[in-house]
Enzyme design. Structure first.
Site, mmCIF file in Angstrom:
data_model
loop_
_atom_site.group_PDB
_atom_site.id
_atom_site.type_symbol
_atom_site.label_atom_id
_atom_site.label_comp_id
_atom_site.label_asym_id
_atom_site.label_seq_id
_atom_site.Cartn_x
_atom_site.Cartn_y
_atom_site.Cartn_z
ATOM 1 N N TYR B 293 -14.494 11.817 -32.992
ATOM 2 C CA TYR B 293 -15.469 12.844 -32.615
ATOM 3 C C TYR B 293 -15.712 12.765 -31.108
ATOM 4 O O TYR B 293 -16.071 11.717 -30.567
ATOM 5 C CB TYR B 293 -16.764 12.590 -33.371
ATOM 6 C CG TYR B 293 -17.742 13.740 -33.382
ATOM 7 C CD1 TYR B 293 -17.708 14.686 -34.407
ATOM 8 C CD2 TYR B 293 -18.712 13.880 -32.405
ATOM 9 C CE1 TYR B 293 -18.615 15.736 -34.440
ATOM 10 C CE2 TYR B 293 -19.618 14.933 -32.432
ATOM 11 C CZ TYR B 293 -19.563 15.848 -33.455
ATOM 12 O OH TYR B 293 -20.467 16.888 -33.485
ATOM 13 N N TYR B 343 -15.667 23.256 -30.486
ATOM 14 C CA TYR B 343 -16.694 22.407 -31.090
ATOM 15 C C TYR B 343 -17.168 23.074 -32.368
ATOM 16 O O TYR B 343 -17.964 24.008 -32.334
ATOM 17 C CB TYR B 343 -17.836 22.241 -30.087
ATOM 18 C CG TYR B 343 -19.096 21.610 -30.624
ATOM 19 C CD1 TYR B 343 -19.169 20.234 -30.838
ATOM 20 C CD2 TYR B 343 -20.227 22.376 -30.899
ATOM 21 C CE1 TYR B 343 -20.330 19.648 -31.312
ATOM 22 C CE2 TYR B 343 -21.395 21.798 -31.371
ATOM 23 C CZ TYR B 343 -21.443 20.443 -31.576
ATOM 24 O OH TYR B 343 -22.596 19.865 -32.044
#
Ligand code: ZN
Lengths: 327, 390
Positions: B293, B343
């Site tokens: 991430y 994102y």
């Protein structure tokens, strides 16, 4: 009235009609429709052009659905409602607001409203509204202050009782964080500068901010095992005691970490803005701003001293400054 | 340590919308399109689905998605909190449902107009009313309002203790960008980035610069999870979930765990690592590629340390010489990551993890037996190791 008593009384309002049905003073009519469409900038011909409306799926003029509430509003008479109610009927909604005002929640703000439309209204239709108190929340900590959400549901019907549409309306009746300044605003004064964001307040942090307002930097302390804790919490994680008081910090410490804010710009804040995470000498950490050093001069480990300073006419915050040498 | 969820379910379909700055349609439509694409990819129909799960932050109700897509009866639905920390948590929900027979085929989804709608970079404002409202009172008046500012507080201390510099962070951004260049779905498709360009980019929250931060995006992603038995009957190869876990560690706050004695590592990600390694029986040496991430560059370094690819504080040394690039020790974020693809709260990375196992990534490493995929950093989080379906 204490809180359980207040909340029991509030619950008694749920399900009640706010008063008798209200019939709109005028039937649905072309004049008010035209005024509305002009004010809203809505040029749809089905509302105002008879020929175009006749040729449309409606087969004739219809009113904009969003006018629904307008047809049943009482007009200027609403302003006198408070006087009227003593003479005519009891309005439960006013009584509810009055009750909360008396209980220390004087301010009101509408938070949201939804409408649904069952059919189009046409000139000549009459609109009658029935409003029921649908729900009342428990005490809530909100960004504006502690208060209660009041939900009403209004059903709009024609004289035959057929539903035309509905509306839900939610207001927050609350105790504002800070009382407005006593002095009357000077109309000639420049528009107010944007202010820093207010801390949301609730049971678990109000006392800490009361301390700041009083010029004290407080640290919560467990009354059973003496552990200091920040940010405050209602229970001691070490011994599970819910008994606590506080110590007043000397405000001295060392920078553990920091950031310098640049983007996005936020009204009420000037960038570059240093924010420091400080190891207070008492052993807890605190986030606050740093003054008196350029960003490039800030160092981890630097000794700092908190002072409580006014940000505007209402709010104080702790601000760290470089410690005097020798401290 | 339970191994009850090891090799019990597979991701058999992945779907996504295009990623953009302005989708021009509702979040519900994005969710429906992503779910439909994932079902098509799996070769399954909406009627096969009996479970749905998503993020608590998602605005698309399970029943709205089900009704719109034509999914019929549901016997399982659930949600996972804490933003991007939920990205693998939702899959863990799906695996538990499938392993226990509560459901047979679960779709997980996440769709938002994060760029054109409500932007997270706008920060916390006075308007929000949530259960964690009081939490924000310790940051909001001081201007500490955005995810970048919260991560920067940890990064400053980490850099102070380890000697990691802004140029080291640039290396993460540049490695990731090299992958995005080859990915037509990425915002930065065909747009290279140099260390110097990173260093010249403006400050957002020192020590983080513009190119240390991800791309705010509109879009949706979805995955289909089902039993291994069913997965083996499907035409396209699925990815088996070998180990999966969620974690919140002691003294956890939502993005602002500033009060732990040591704020230079991620105890919650350590706990995810312990679980996925123990459950899968694998270790860092078995991992061929990773989707870490990467909402911000420094969090990639912290995860490399949590998962044992290097020692504490050695992230900056590990990534030198292209370790995160194709041909390096650990090809990482081969889609371009959230820094350079888009994102979508980590869910686009899950799709890339499945592609890596299938061998269909635009930046496909030669060896791809096991892929690590992680979720949000600085929040209660989750992670998993994917493997090939035998
Ligand atoms: Zn105690």
């Amino acid at each position: 009235m204490d809180k359980p008593e207040l909340e029991a009384t509030l619950r008694g309002f749920v399900g009640r009609e706010t008063g008798p049905p209200v019939e709109g003073p005028d039937p649905v009519n072309e004049v008010m429709i035209r005024h509305w469409c002009e004010a809203m900038g809505d040029a749809n011909p089905v509302y105002t052009d008879r020929d175009a409306a006749a040729a449309s799926v409606h087969g004739g003029l219809v009113a904009p659905p969003t006018m629904l509430q307008a047809w049943s509003m009482r007009g200027l008479a609403m302003a006198d409602l408070r006087q009227q109610q003593d003479e005519t009927h009891s309005d439960q909604q006013l009584a509810l607001h009055e009750l909360l005002t008396q209980a220390g929640f004087p301010s009101v703000v509408a938070t949201n409203s939804e409408q649904g439309y069952t059919r189009y209204l046409r000139p000549g239709d009459r609109v009658i509204s029935h409003t029921v108190v649908e729900a009342i929340s428990g005490e809530k900590a909100t960004a504006l202050g502690i208060g209660y959400f009041l939900d009403t549901r209004t059903i709009f019907r024609d004289p035959a009782g057929d539903e035309l549409g509905w509306m839900t309306f939610r207001v927050l009746k609350f105790k504002p964080h800070a009382q407005p300044a006593a002095a009357a605003p000077d109309p000639a004064a420049a528009p107010a500068k944007p202010r820093r964001l207010r801390p949301p307040l609730g049971h678990d942090n109000q006392w800490w901010w009361d301390g700041i307002a009083a010029g004290e930097l407080r640290i919560q302390r467990c009354r059973d095992c003496g552990t200091l804790r920040h940010p405050p919490r209602p229970m001691c994680g070490r011994c599970q005691s819910i008994a606590w008081d506080w110590v007043v910090s000397r405000g001295a410490g060392a920078i553990h970490s920091y950031v310098v804010l640049h983007h996005p710009p936020v009204p009420g804040y000037e960038v570059p803005l240093p924010v420091v995470l400080v190891d207070l000498d008492e052993g807890t950490r605190l986030v606050a701003n740093l003054a008196g050093r350029k960003p490039a001069e800030i160092r981890i480990g630097m000794r700092v001293q908190a002072r409580i300073e006014a940000m505007d006419e209402e709010m104080k915050l702790p601000v760290f400054h470089p410690a005097e040498s020798g401290s | 340590m339970t191994t009850a969820l090891r090799d019990r379910a597979a991701i058999v379909g992945i779907g996504q919308t295009e990623f953009s700055k302005h989708s021009g349609r509702s979040e519900l439509q994005l969710a429906c399109e992503a779910v439909k694409a994932a079902l098509d990819d799996a070769g399954l129909s909406p009627a096969d689905v009996d479970g749905l799960t998503t993020f608590t932050m998602d605005s698309n109700d399970e029943i709205e998605v089900a009704r719109a897509v034509g999914i019929g009866d549901l016997t399982f639905f659930s949600r996972v909190p804490y933003g991007g920390g939920a990205a693998i948590g939702v899959l863990q929900q799906a695996v538990m449902a499938v392993a226990t027979g509560v459901a047979e085929t679960v779709v997980v989804y996440r769709a938002f107009n994060e760029r054109s709608g409500r932007r997270y970079s706008a920060g916390i404002s006075e308007g929000i009313v949530t259960a964690d409202l009081i939490h924000w009172s310790w940051y909001l008046p001081f201007g500490l309002l955005t995810p970048a500012s919260w991560v920067a507080m940890f990064a400053q201390r980490y850099m102070h203790e380890t000697g990691c510099t802004s140029r080291d962070l640039a290396q993460v951004a540049v490695s990731t960008r090299k992958h995005a260049i080859n990915n037509p779905a990425a915002f930065f498709h065909g747009v290279p980035l140099t260390i110097d360009e990173h260093q010249a980019s403006r400050w957002i929250a020192e020590p983080l610069r513009l190119f240390d931060c991800c791309q705010e995006s509109d879009g949706g992603c979805a995955q289909v999870v089902t039993t291994l038995e069913r997965a083996r009957d499907l035409e396209r190869r699925g990815a088996v979930i070998r180990g999966i876990g969620q974690a919140a560690a002691a003294d956890q706050e939502n993005m602002t765990s500033f009060y732990r004695p040591d704020i230079t590592f991620l105890p919650e990600m350590d706990l995810v690592a312990k679980q996925v390694y123990e459950m899968s029986g694998l270790g860092p040496d078995d991992v061929d590629a990773a989707i870490l991430y990467d909402a911000f560059t420094p969090i990639v370094l912290w995860q490399l340390e949590s998962f044992g690819f290097c020692g504490r504080g050695e992230g900056k040394d590990f990534i030198r010489d292209g370790a995160l690039e194709l041909g390096g020790r650990l090809p990482c974020n081969t889609h371009g990551g959230q820094l350079s693809e888009a994102y979508i709260h980590g869910m686009n990375g899950v799709n890339e993890g499945v592609r890596l196992i299938r061998g269909t990534s635009v930046n496909q490493p030669a060896k791809h037996d096991h892929v690590l995929v992680t979720a949000g950093v600085g929040v209660p989080t989750s992670g998993m190791i994917l493997g090939k379906l035998d």
